[in-house]
Design an enzyme around this catalytic site. Structure first.
Site, PDB file in Angstrom:
ATOM      1  N   ALA A 128     110.424  70.162  60.545  1.00 45.81           N
ATOM      2  CA  ALA A 128     111.022  70.714  59.527  1.00 45.81           C
ATOM      3  C   ALA A 128     111.767  69.772  58.953  1.00 45.81           C
ATOM      4  O   ALA A 128     111.765  68.473  58.634  1.00 45.81           O
ATOM      5  CB  ALA A 128     112.209  72.249  59.349  1.00 45.81           C
ATOM      6  N   SER A 129     111.751  69.659  57.252  1.00 50.27           N
ATOM      7  CA  SER A 129     112.793  68.700  56.460  1.00 50.27           C
ATOM      8  C   SER A 129     114.398  69.068  56.958  1.00 50.27           C
ATOM      9  O   SER A 129     114.355  67.439  56.237  1.00 50.27           O
ATOM     10  CB  SER A 129     113.178  70.388  54.933  1.00 50.27           C
ATOM     11  OG  SER A 129     113.352  71.165  55.002  1.00 50.27           O
ATOM     12  N   VAL A 130     114.464  69.665  58.017  1.00 56.66           N
ATOM     13  CA  VAL A 130     116.630  69.026  57.942  1.00 56.66           C
ATOM     14  C   VAL A 130     116.262  68.442  59.766  1.00 56.66           C
ATOM     15  O   VAL A 130     117.531  67.895  60.184  1.00 56.66           O
ATOM     16  CB  VAL A 130     116.889  70.217  57.736  1.00 56.66           C
ATOM     17  CG1 VAL A 130     118.281  70.479  58.734  1.00 56.66           C
ATOM     18  CG2 VAL A 130     117.435  70.682  56.493  1.00 56.66           C
ATOM     19  N   ALA A 131     115.642  69.100  60.833  1.00 56.45           N
ATOM     20  CA  ALA A 131     115.113  69.006  61.840  1.00 56.45           C
ATOM     21  C   ALA A 131     114.200  69.119  62.288  1.00 56.45           C
ATOM     22  O   ALA A 131     113.195  69.620  62.348  1.00 56.45           O
ATOM     23  CB  ALA A 131     116.426  69.322  63.049  1.00 56.45           C
ATOM     24  N   GLN A 132     113.899  68.301  63.757  1.00 52.53           N
ATOM     25  CA  GLN A 132     112.927  68.532  64.262  1.00 52.53           C
ATOM     26  C   GLN A 132     112.977  68.720  65.681  1.00 52.53           C
ATOM     27  O   GLN A 132     114.004  68.514  66.270  1.00 52.53           O
ATOM     28  CB  GLN A 132     111.707  67.177  64.323  1.00 52.53           C
ATOM     29  CG  GLN A 132     112.833  66.027  65.156  1.00 52.53           C
ATOM     30  CD  GLN A 132     111.456  64.838  64.824  1.00 52.53           C
ATOM     31  OE1 GLN A 132     110.696  64.947  63.183  1.00 52.53           O
ATOM     32  NE2 GLN A 132     110.885  64.156  65.303  1.00 52.53           N
ATOM     33  N   VAL A 133     112.177  69.690  67.032  1.00 51.23           N
ATOM     34  CA  VAL A 133     112.280  69.958  67.842  1.00 51.23           C
ATOM     35  C   VAL A 133     111.505  69.757  68.975  1.00 51.23           C
ATOM     36  O   VAL A 133     110.820  68.394  68.785  1.00 51.23           O
ATOM     37  CB  VAL A 133     112.167  71.595  68.178  1.00 51.23           C
ATOM     38  CG1 VAL A 133     112.840  71.496  70.121  1.00 51.23           C
ATOM     39  CG2 VAL A 133     113.229  71.865  67.368  1.00 51.23           C
ATOM     40  N   LYS A 147     117.112  70.000  69.863  1.00 54.56           N
ATOM     41  CA  LYS A 147     116.682  70.156  68.310  1.00 54.56           C
ATOM     42  C   LYS A 147     117.760  68.682  67.655  1.00 54.56           C
ATOM     43  O   LYS A 147     118.795  68.554  67.895  1.00 54.56           O
ATOM     44  CB  LYS A 147     117.637  71.158  68.026  1.00 54.56           C
ATOM     45  CG  LYS A 147     117.188  71.300  66.603  1.00 54.56           C
ATOM     46  CD  LYS A 147     117.759  73.056  66.340  1.00 54.56           C
ATOM     47  CE  LYS A 147     117.080  73.150  64.560  1.00 54.56           C
ATOM     48  NZ  LYS A 147     118.047  74.358  63.750  1.00 54.56           N
ATOM     49  N   ASP A 282     116.445  84.531  59.537  1.00 53.45           N
ATOM     50  CA  ASP A 282     115.345  83.918  59.449  1.00 53.45           C
ATOM     51  C   ASP A 282     113.937  84.390  61.005  1.00 53.45           C
ATOM     52  O   ASP A 282     113.832  83.485  61.393  1.00 53.45           O
ATOM     53  CB  ASP A 282     115.489  82.685  59.309  1.00 53.45           C
ATOM     54  CG  ASP A 282     114.196  81.781  59.554  1.00 53.45           C
ATOM     55  OD1 ASP A 282     113.377  82.502  58.222  1.00 53.45           O
ATOM     56  OD2 ASP A 282     114.330  80.767  59.637  1.00 53.45           O
TER      57      ASP A 282
END
Length: 561
Positions: A128-133, A147, A282
């Site tokens: 995503a725009s803020v973080a990736q996993v 994360k 969410d």
């Protein structure tokens, strides 16, 4: 109102020109002219087309997409057509190259990657725009999800927020809508929420709170946090293996009943809302996992809503008021929550509109009532009367819709309102019992609790002053001179009494002592043997007797015996 930027600095940021070009590209050149300060420019319509706004935000990049997502939750500020269009914004971007992720993790955890993990997948599970996993395995064998905040994203967001502030201030100055929605305050809200999302320690704390709230619930799985591998930019947690909730056919092939899964999700949300006071805000299919054993796992706690006891009770009273057609109770709950002000609102019209909105839902089965229908009706009313709803309440409405939508995907005919009812009833019962006990003490207890909360701060300040300054007490009085003399006289008498008592005790101890010092003989009606200790004891008795008699006579003579 001061902002952390100036127009000269903004003009030096390349984003400024880029944003203007994108506005023109999507047919909002008039808006761009007004934002540039060209007061002669005229807007053909009051508001830009919602689709154009969405496409513009998508092209402006991740920060503006996040802003649009925040705007989609503010149905108290924007018309329904904007809310529906902005809700389509997707926060999906290509993953960052793994080498950048490696460098950031090693820097944050201060160890080489091969010492931290037995293995780690260089392909991101989600981005995503803020973080990736990324999926990984610890040296101890546990499968985990790592994360990681995208490298450089915080710096990029700070630059974007500067631009947002600049355009928000211009928007407020040149558009009535900007003043109505409070564009600058909207950016402030975005700034506060986005930087909370950038802190993995906050998300880890949210997970721990959920873990405590669901410790006794077997049907829900909350991932474990590995604190030794977690920092501000890296979160390592248990990997929840399973199927995304919207893959109904796969769930059935595993021998799991989708409708029971839906009920687990509805019960989970009801517990969050009516018991825990914290809710996962969410719950889309990617964040709700159906595990092989039939449990439902919740992941991604970056967006979480909080409800205090008072807000939970207000929501419960709203449920009760609508259930009993008691619109006065509903309006009292709105007023208690600070959502409406009788001094500035046409309460009679509001009550009529409220009743017109709610009555069509009565007499229908709860299965035929969609939370989204209720939400749309409420938001139209909120928008008409310019009611500013707290962000957590808006998040709650949004979560209601998402949760019910998941239930519908799973083929459930259950109603979220019906499932929530026993939890609401229990909350109300607990609240009414408290109300009966503290009915006449509520206000005083609130004041007292406020004083108690201030006590540690006040005590800290007092002790700090005593430790660093010379303490002094100043008394201003009139007519207290005689009183001070009387007090001094009384203290003198008390002191004298203590001296007499001490003398008598000392004399008794000396006379009864077996140890004699300096014995001598005295011929007094026969030979007698004395010592210095006997003499001191006898003298002490004589002095104490005379002082005691004098003290008694002075008290008798004062007439205050």
């Amino acid at each position: 109102m001061p902002f952390p930027f100036s127009s000269s600095r903004i003009r030096g940021i390349r984003h400024f020109g880029l944003i203007t070009r994108i506005l023109i590209k999507h047919g909002m050149g008039e808006v761009a002219d007004r934002l540039k300060g060209r007061t002669g420019a005229k807007i053909k319509s009051g508001l830009p087309d919602p689709v154009r706004v969405r496409r513009t935000l998508e092209e402006l990049g991740p920060s503006f997409i996040k802003l649009g997502q925040l705007m989609s939750t503010r149905a108290d500020l924007f018309p329904p057509e904007y809310i529906h269009e902005l809700a389509k914004l997707q926060d999906q971007v290509p993953p960052v190259p793994f080498e950048e992720i490696r460098r950031l993790v090693e820097m944050e955890l201060d160890q080489p990657l091969d010492r931290l993990f037995e293995s780690i997948d260089d392909k991101a599970m989600a981005a995503a725009s803020v973080a990736q996993v990324h999926s990984a395995r610890l040296k101890s064998g546990e499968q985990v999800a790592v994360k990681v905040i995208r490298p450089g994203i915080e710096k990029r967001i700070r630059k974007d927020i500067q631009v947002m502030y600049y355009f928000a201030a211009r928007f407020e100055r040149n558009f009535d809508l900007g003043r109505i929605v409070g564009a600058v305050n909207l950016v402030k809200e975005f700034e506060r929420t986005i930087f909370r999302e950038l802190d993995m320690l906050i998300e880890a704390g949210n997970i721990e709170r959920f873990t405590r709230s669901f410790a006794e619930v077997d049907e829900i799985c909350i991932p474990k946090v590995y604190w030794d591998f977690t920092s501000k930019s890296v979160l390592v947690m248990e990997h929840v293996e399973g199927i995304k909730m919207d893959r109904v056919d796969e769930i059935r092939r595993q021998g799991i009943d989708p409708q029971e899964v839906a009920m687990i999700g509805l019960r989970s949300f009801s517990r969050q809302l009516m018991a825990a006071g914290i809710f996962h805000a969410d719950p889309h299919p990617g964040n709700t996992i159906v595990m092989p054993d039939g449990r439902v796992g919740l992941v991604d706690f970056g967006i979480v809503g909080y409800l205090d006891e008072e807000t939970m009770m207000q929501i419960a009273h709203l449920f009760l008021g609508f259930a009993e057609h008691d619109y006065d109770m509903v309006m009292e709950a709105f007023e208690a929550a600070g959502l409406i002000d009788p001094r500035t609102m046409d309460m009679k019209s509001f009550r009529v509109d409220l009743k017109d909105m709610a009555e069509p839902f009565y007499g229908r089965s709860l299965k035929t009532i969609s939370v989204k229908d209720v939400y749309d009706q409420v938001m139209r009313l909120v928008f008409k009367y310019r009611i500013r709803l707290p962000r957590n309440l808006l998040l709650l409405f949004k979560t209601f819709i998402q949760t019910e939508a998941l239930g519908k995907i799973l083929g459930s005919e259950a109603s979220l309102l019906e499932v929530t009812r026993p939890y609401a009833r229990k909350l109300l019962q607990r609240g009414y019992e408290a109300h009966k006990v503290f009915k006449n003490m509520g206000r005083d207890m609130k004041l007292f609790s406020g004083y108690l909360r201030q006590m540690p701060h006040l005590a800290h300040g007092l002790f700090k002053r005593l430790a660093t300054e010379t303490p002094s007490i100043e008394l201003n009085h009139t007519g207290l001179d005689d009183t001070s003399k009387k007090i001094e006289h009384g203290i003198n008498r008390l002191t004298l009494g203590l001296v007499v008592a001490a003398s008598l005790i000392a004399a008794s101890l000396i006379l009864n002592s077996t140890r004699k010092v300096l014995l001598f003989e005295v011929d007094f009606f026969g030979v007698q043997t004395f010592s210095v200790t006997d003499l001191l004891g006898f003298t002490g008795y004589i002095i104490a007797t005379f002082l005691g008699l004098w003290l008694v006579f002075s008290i008798i003579r004062s007439g205050k015996l």
